[in-house]
Scaffold this motif. Structure first.
Motif, PDB file in Angstrom:
ATOM      1  N   SER A 231      11.922 -19.621   6.203  1.00  8.09           N
ATOM      2  CA  SER A 231      11.173 -19.081   7.597  1.00  8.09           C
ATOM      3  C   SER A 231      11.593 -17.553   7.675  1.00  8.09           C
ATOM      4  CB  SER A 231      11.727 -20.436   8.711  1.00  8.09           C
ATOM      5  OG  SER A 231      11.792 -21.787   8.241  1.00  8.09           O
ATOM      6  N   PRO A 232      10.710 -17.668   7.372  1.00  5.20           N
ATOM      7  CA  PRO A 232      11.065 -15.902   8.571  1.00  5.20           C
ATOM      8  C   PRO A 232      11.601 -15.526   9.967  1.00  5.20           C
ATOM      9  CG  PRO A 232       8.296 -16.204   8.242  1.00  5.20           C
ATOM     10  CD  PRO A 232       9.140 -17.766   8.184  1.00  5.20           C
ATOM     11  N   LEU A 233      11.973 -14.586  10.098  1.00  2.00           N
ATOM     12  CA  LEU A 233      12.987 -14.512  11.454  1.00  2.00           C
ATOM     13  C   LEU A 233      12.972 -13.576  11.939  1.00  2.00           C
ATOM     14  CD1 LEU A 233      16.953 -15.945  10.107  1.00  2.00           C
ATOM     15  CD2 LEU A 233      15.443 -16.898  11.654  1.00  2.00           C
ATOM     16  N   SER A 234      12.719 -12.929  13.525  1.00  7.10           N
ATOM     17  CA  SER A 234      12.583 -12.229  13.840  1.00  7.10           C
ATOM     18  C   SER A 234      14.073 -11.379  14.077  1.00  7.10           C
ATOM     19  CB  SER A 234      12.026 -11.446  15.304  1.00  7.10           C
ATOM     20  OG  SER A 234      11.499 -10.981  15.580  1.00  7.10           O
ATOM     21  N   LEU A 235      15.117 -10.574  14.135  1.00 10.44           N
ATOM     22  CA  LEU A 235      16.223 -10.426  13.864  1.00 10.44           C
ATOM     23  C   LEU A 235      16.494  -9.089  15.520  1.00 10.44           C
ATOM     24  CD1 LEU A 235      18.019 -11.221  10.951  1.00 10.44           C
ATOM     25  CD2 LEU A 235      18.138 -12.617  12.441  1.00 10.44           C
ATOM     26  N   THR A 236      17.194  -9.441  16.479  1.00 12.06           N
ATOM     27  CA  THR A 236      17.201  -8.380  16.586  1.00 12.06           C
ATOM     28  C   THR A 236      18.754  -7.702  16.647  1.00 12.06           C
ATOM     29  OG1 THR A 236      16.521  -9.522  18.897  1.00 12.06           O
ATOM     30  CG2 THR A 236      16.926  -7.294  19.604  1.00 12.06           C
ATOM     31  N   LEU A 237      18.474  -6.437  15.930  1.00 11.81           N
ATOM     32  CA  LEU A 237      19.794  -5.636  15.605  1.00 11.81           C
ATOM     33  C   LEU A 237      20.463  -4.362  16.051  1.00 11.81           C
ATOM     34  CD1 LEU A 237      19.776  -6.910  11.927  1.00 11.81           C
ATOM     35  CD2 LEU A 237      20.864  -7.989  13.410  1.00 11.81           C
ATOM     36  N   HIS A 238      19.364  -4.151  16.485  1.00 11.32           N
ATOM     37  CA  HIS A 238      18.994  -2.596  17.141  1.00 11.32           C
ATOM     38  C   HIS A 238      19.485  -2.586  18.591  1.00 11.32           C
ATOM     39  CE1 HIS A 238      17.807   1.443  17.321  1.00 11.32           C
ATOM     40  NE2 HIS A 238      17.446   1.466  18.605  1.00 11.32           N
ATOM     41  N   GLY A 239      20.613  -1.359  17.963  1.00 18.77           N
ATOM     42  CA  GLY A 239      21.158  -2.153  19.957  1.00 18.77           C
ATOM     43  C   GLY A 239      22.816  -2.146  19.452  1.00 18.77           C
ATOM     44  N   PHE A 240      22.873  -2.937  18.117  1.00 15.45           N
ATOM     45  CA  PHE A 240      23.732  -3.799  18.234  1.00 15.45           C
ATOM     46  C   PHE A 240      24.740  -2.400  18.525  1.00 15.45           C
ATOM     47  CE2 PHE A 240      27.277  -5.784  15.993  1.00 15.45           C
ATOM     48  CZ  PHE A 240      27.546  -6.937  16.860  1.00 15.45           C
ATOM     49  N   ASP A 241      25.870  -2.303  18.697  1.00 22.91           N
ATOM     50  CA  ASP A 241      27.085  -0.556  18.611  1.00 22.91           C
ATOM     51  C   ASP A 241      27.371  -0.622  17.023  1.00 22.91           C
ATOM     52  OD1 ASP A 241      28.571  -2.417  20.047  1.00 22.91           O
ATOM     53  OD2 ASP A 241      29.548   0.063  19.919  1.00 22.91           O
ATOM     54  N   HIS A 242      27.759  -0.848  16.272  1.00 17.87           N
ATOM     55  CA  HIS A 242      28.893  -1.066  15.688  1.00 17.87           C
ATOM     56  C   HIS A 242      29.797   0.998  15.263  1.00 17.87           C
ATOM     57  CE1 HIS A 242      26.866   2.266  12.953  1.00 17.87           C
ATOM     58  NE2 HIS A 242      25.988   0.878  13.038  1.00 17.87           N
ATOM     59  N   PHE A 243      30.890   0.899  14.728  1.00 16.73           N
ATOM     60  CA  PHE A 243      31.991   1.429  15.269  1.00 16.73           C
ATOM     61  C   PHE A 243      31.996   2.577  15.041  1.00 16.73           C
ATOM     62  CE2 PHE A 243      36.710   1.561  14.603  1.00 16.73           C
ATOM     63  CZ  PHE A 243      36.956   2.436  16.333  1.00 16.73           C
ATOM     64  N   ASP A 244      30.985   2.543  13.723  1.00 18.44           N
ATOM     65  CA  ASP A 244      31.516   3.871  12.344  1.00 18.44           C
ATOM     66  C   ASP A 244      29.723   4.539  12.873  1.00 18.44           C
ATOM     67  OD1 ASP A 244      32.146   4.378   8.863  1.00 18.44           O
ATOM     68  OD2 ASP A 244      32.063   5.730  11.283  1.00 18.44           O
ATOM     69  N   ALA A 245      29.268   4.493  13.671  1.00 15.75           N
ATOM     70  CA  ALA A 245      28.266   5.382  14.196  1.00 15.75           C
ATOM     71  C   ALA A 245      28.679   6.647  14.495  1.00 15.75           C
ATOM     72  CB  ALA A 245      27.367   4.621  14.425  1.00 15.75           C
TER      73      ALA A 245
ATOM     74  N   HIS B  36       0.693  -0.963   0.408  1.00 14.56           N
ATOM     75  CA  HIS B  36       0.329   0.242   0.022  1.00 14.56           C
ATOM     76  C   HIS B  36       0.712   1.366   0.065  1.00 14.56           C
ATOM     77  CE1 HIS B  36      -3.146  -2.806   0.640  1.00 14.56           C
ATOM     78  NE2 HIS B  36      -2.339  -3.177   2.255  1.00 14.56           N
ATOM     79  N   ALA B  37       0.694   2.486  -0.517  1.00 13.83           N
ATOM     80  CA  ALA B  37       1.515   3.613  -0.265  1.00 13.83           C
ATOM     81  C   ALA B  37       1.726   4.477   0.761  1.00 13.83           C
ATOM     82  CB  ALA B  37       0.647   5.215  -1.482  1.00 13.83           C
ATOM     83  N   THR B  38       1.064   3.548   1.932  1.00 17.07           N
ATOM     84  CA  THR B  38       1.330   4.204   2.983  1.00 17.07           C
ATOM     85  C   THR B  38       1.979   3.488   3.894  1.00 17.07           C
ATOM     86  OG1 THR B  38      -1.373   3.108   3.645  1.00 17.07           O
ATOM     87  CG2 THR B  38      -1.093   5.688   3.196  1.00 17.07           C
ATOM     88  N   ASP B  39       2.256   2.358   3.220  1.00 19.49           N
ATOM     89  CA  ASP B  39       3.294   1.492   3.627  1.00 19.49           C
ATOM     90  C   ASP B  39       4.779   1.868   4.259  1.00 19.49           C
ATOM     91  OD1 ASP B  39       1.835  -1.047   4.078  1.00 19.49           O
ATOM     92  OD2 ASP B  39       2.245  -1.597   2.643  1.00 19.49           O
ATOM     93  N   GLU B  40       5.233   1.294   4.983  1.00 22.58           N
ATOM     94  CA  GLU B  40       6.851   2.033   5.348  1.00 22.58           C
ATOM     95  C   GLU B  40       8.079   1.171   4.534  1.00 22.58           C
ATOM     96  OE1 GLU B  40       8.487   5.327   6.718  1.00 22.58           O
ATOM     97  OE2 GLU B  40       5.836   5.227   6.289  1.00 22.58           O
ATOM     98  N   PRO B  41       9.057   1.850   4.065  1.00 24.55           N
ATOM     99  CA  PRO B  41       9.731   0.697   3.235  1.00 24.55           C
ATOM    100  C   PRO B  41      10.206   0.334   4.654  1.00 24.55           C
ATOM    101  CG  PRO B  41       9.878   2.888   2.583  1.00 24.55           C
ATOM    102  CD  PRO B  41       8.936   3.359   3.855  1.00 24.55           C
ATOM    103  N   SER B  42      10.370  -1.772   4.864  1.00 26.40           N
ATOM    104  CA  SER B  42      11.364  -2.846   5.478  1.00 26.40           C
ATOM    105  C   SER B  42      11.804  -3.805   4.838  1.00 26.40           C
ATOM    106  CB  SER B  42       9.864  -3.231   6.468  1.00 26.40           C
ATOM    107  OG  SER B  42       9.381  -3.952   5.558  1.00 26.40           O
ATOM    108  N   ILE B  43      12.505  -4.111   5.877  1.00 26.15           N
ATOM    109  CA  ILE B  43      13.332  -5.598   5.210  1.00 26.15           C
ATOM    110  C   ILE B  43      12.810  -6.412   6.170  1.00 26.15           C
ATOM    111  CG2 ILE B  43      15.670  -6.945   5.226  1.00 26.15           C
ATOM    112  CD1 ILE B  43      16.809  -4.589   5.849  1.00 26.15           C
ATOM    113  N   ALA B  44      12.384  -7.799   5.382  1.00 18.85           N
ATOM    114  CA  ALA B  44      11.741  -8.575   5.394  1.00 18.85           C
ATOM    115  C   ALA B  44      12.807  -9.846   5.575  1.00 18.85           C
ATOM    116  CB  ALA B  44      10.745  -9.478   4.906  1.00 18.85           C
ATOM    117  N   TRP B  45      13.301 -10.626   7.043  1.00 18.61           N
ATOM    118  CA  TRP B  45      14.300 -11.938   7.065  1.00 18.61           C
ATOM    119  C   TRP B  45      14.137 -12.919   6.812  1.00 18.61           C
ATOM    120  CZ3 TRP B  45      18.722  -8.562   6.910  1.00 18.61           C
ATOM    121  CH2 TRP B  45      18.578  -7.488   7.410  1.00 18.61           C
ATOM    122  N   HIS B  46      14.664 -13.792   6.303  1.00 20.38           N
ATOM    123  CA  HIS B  46      13.759 -15.436   6.592  1.00 20.38           C
ATOM    124  C   HIS B  46      15.705 -16.291   5.922  1.00 20.38           C
ATOM    125  CE1 HIS B  46      14.910 -15.889   1.384  1.00 20.38           C
ATOM    126  NE2 HIS B  46      13.962 -14.981   2.314  1.00 20.38           N
ATOM    127  N   ASP B  47      15.668 -17.341   7.363  1.00 22.60           N
ATOM    128  CA  ASP B  47      16.707 -18.067   6.473  1.00 22.60           C
ATOM    129  C   ASP B  47      16.304 -18.764   5.029  1.00 22.60           C
ATOM    130  OD1 ASP B  47      14.737 -20.189   7.314  1.00 22.60           O
ATOM    131  OD2 ASP B  47      15.393 -21.136   9.017  1.00 22.60           O
TER     132      ASP B  47
END
Lengths: 333, 333
Positions: free
Chosen positions: B318-332, B303-314
């Protein structure tokens, strides 16, 4: 500080950038911006890094700092006879404070808009306060005002008045008492230090007239020497002809000379031009409303092995031996 | 430090610059450099500021730092499909140490020469260590690999392997024991962190093939989202297809995924391209000797109102729910 705060800053600047003029094919938001000079022209590129304590005092008005950060770069375009097109801004900040950033951006974009100069990219990072601008302007390569073009017999000219910024810094630093100046004079010296006016219109008007040019950032004595070294010439300068504001007369004559000849942070143009365009240069100055003053002449080196140098004299043509070395100026690296 | 020391540094860099290729009309030594893109092309411009503790550790090998300072900027040109032309370098230093500068310049100019990229200007100042490069490359505007060009049905590709730099940083930081890796693996992870190889040749080879591209500096998850947001698309990514080096298998699977998807500092290219050029892309990768791997697909928003997003799967979809937020990286930032 947090990542989201920095993301907000990025967005803030990007938003402001979009409100300005659009001269880039592709601006903020991609890996690179895309720009191209006008057909047949080149891009003049300059970069300056400003550091707290070196180029501005810790308590500087952030709006004035925004102005000066862009002004010193616009001044490099002016000295090249280039027309401002775009710039990038990278900044390191310890702690983003919204009021500070708002004021900084206000000063920066006011000047950018005035010169039709678009923010096309940048970088924001956490770290000790540091501001780095790279600026782009258009100029036909053969019309660029270079440092290596001074010729035997050229007049040496300077725009505006010199020394005001250094006199203003001396007040802030307590090197001379503020009471020596009236309120209007103090404001004017302070303004010269914090709000230099890049001589862009003059630089454009000097295309085809001046043989060489640069802008005064380290002081007349040191900067004129850059022209002499690259042109393999020498200069004779009338110290009393160097234009100074009326406020400067409140300082001892020795200090006046140090401020005007080695004060730095002036962002006026020094340029050389043949005698036969004297009137055209005076007219150009009048047209863009900037005073232009002849202060000396360029001569060929007597022997090929001579080092380029400046001979100083006063209005009566008596040679002067000036002690300028060691007079520290604000903008010295 | 003294002024003369900084003058020496300027001279040192200017000298090294003159030994390199000459692609500018006017280089170091004037108020501005003059450059022009090849006829009919635009200049791609990018700038990055590197700060100690944020982008490199205080004890980093200065030669590696010189390499990385330019490499991260070359990587931006690569992501645009632009051919390197020139760069400016501004640096703030507390105390200039000759051996440090020599090594830094060694790393910097080795890479600059390799990519025919000329130092055309800069600034040196005293202050807390800060490195700011602005880089210029040539690209026909219509051939530039932008972020907003991804289309429904595109494959998502990535170059090289991801996560190695973050795994190397984890060793330096003691997040995982160095002993888990053999010597060759440790060296390879360390190399990925300190000596990223900008994918310039691949970027050039992708002109006319890829619909969109960017380089991975903050991690695949965040950076791919930039393409999706600007293209108004969504992506489906096979986490098991994301290429990783054999050394990565020494880490727990969760950590592997965090490093490859959100580790950052990879400087590989993510790009999208239509199915019918799959073979051409594989050939392009082989020609420039860089592995290219398909990891997913792009789809239109439902839908035009949907937000762009990434669906992860293996690998088994099978869909994966990943906890990536908060994983700090050097270059942030």
């Amino acid at each position: 500080m947090s990542l989201s705060e920095f993301a907000l800053i990025d967005r803030f600047f990007a938003q402001r950038a979009r409100q300005g003029p659009r001269r880039a094919t592709l601006g903020i938001g991609d890996d690179c911006a895309l720009i191209a000079p006008d057909p047949g022209e080149s891009l003049a590129v300059s970069t300056d890094m400003l550091v707290e304590g070196r180029h501005f005092l810790p308590n500087v008005d952030p709006q004035a700092l925004g102005h000066k950060t862009l002004a010193v770069n616009l001044s490099d375009l002016a000295a090249m006879g280039a027309k401002p097109r775009a710039f990038t801004l990278s900044l390191a900040l310890e702690t983003p404070r919204e009021a500070w950033l708002e004021a900084f951006a206000e000063g920066l974009f006011a000047l950018a808009d005035r010169f039709d100069c678009e923010l096309i990219g940048g970088d924001t990072t956490s770290g000790p306060l540091n501001l780095c601008v790279t600026i782009f302007g258009d100029v036909p390569a053969q019309a660029a005002l270079r440092r290596d073009g001074a010729r035997d017999g050229d007049d040496v000219w300077v725009s505006g008045t010199l020394g005001d910024a250094r006199a203003g810094l001396g007040i802030l630093r307590g090197e001379w008492p503020a009471e020596r100046f009236d309120e209007r004079e103090r404001a004017s010296l302070h303004h010269a230090l914090e709000r230099p006016e890049p001589r862009v219109a003059l630089g454009l008007a000097l295309r085809g007239l001046a043989h060489s040019a640069l802008d005064v950032s380290d002081g007349l004595a040191g900067d004129l020497l850059h022209i002499l070294e690259r042109s393999r010439m020498r200069a004779s300068i009338d110290v009393d002809a160097v234009p100074r504001s009326s406020a400067m007369s409140k300082l001892p004559i020795e200090t006046q000379r140090q401020c005007t000849l080695a004060g730095g942070d002036d962002y006026e143009l020094i340029f050389t031009a043949p005698r036969h365009v004297r009137e055209a240069i005076t007219d150009a100055g009048a047209r863009v409303n900037v005073a232009v003053t002849r202060i000396g002449t360029i001569s060929a080196l007597r022997h090929a092995t001579d080092e380029p140098s400046i001979a100083w004299h006063d209005a009566s043509r008596s040679p002067l031996s000036l002690t300028l070395h060691g007079f520290d100026h604000f903008d010295a690296h």
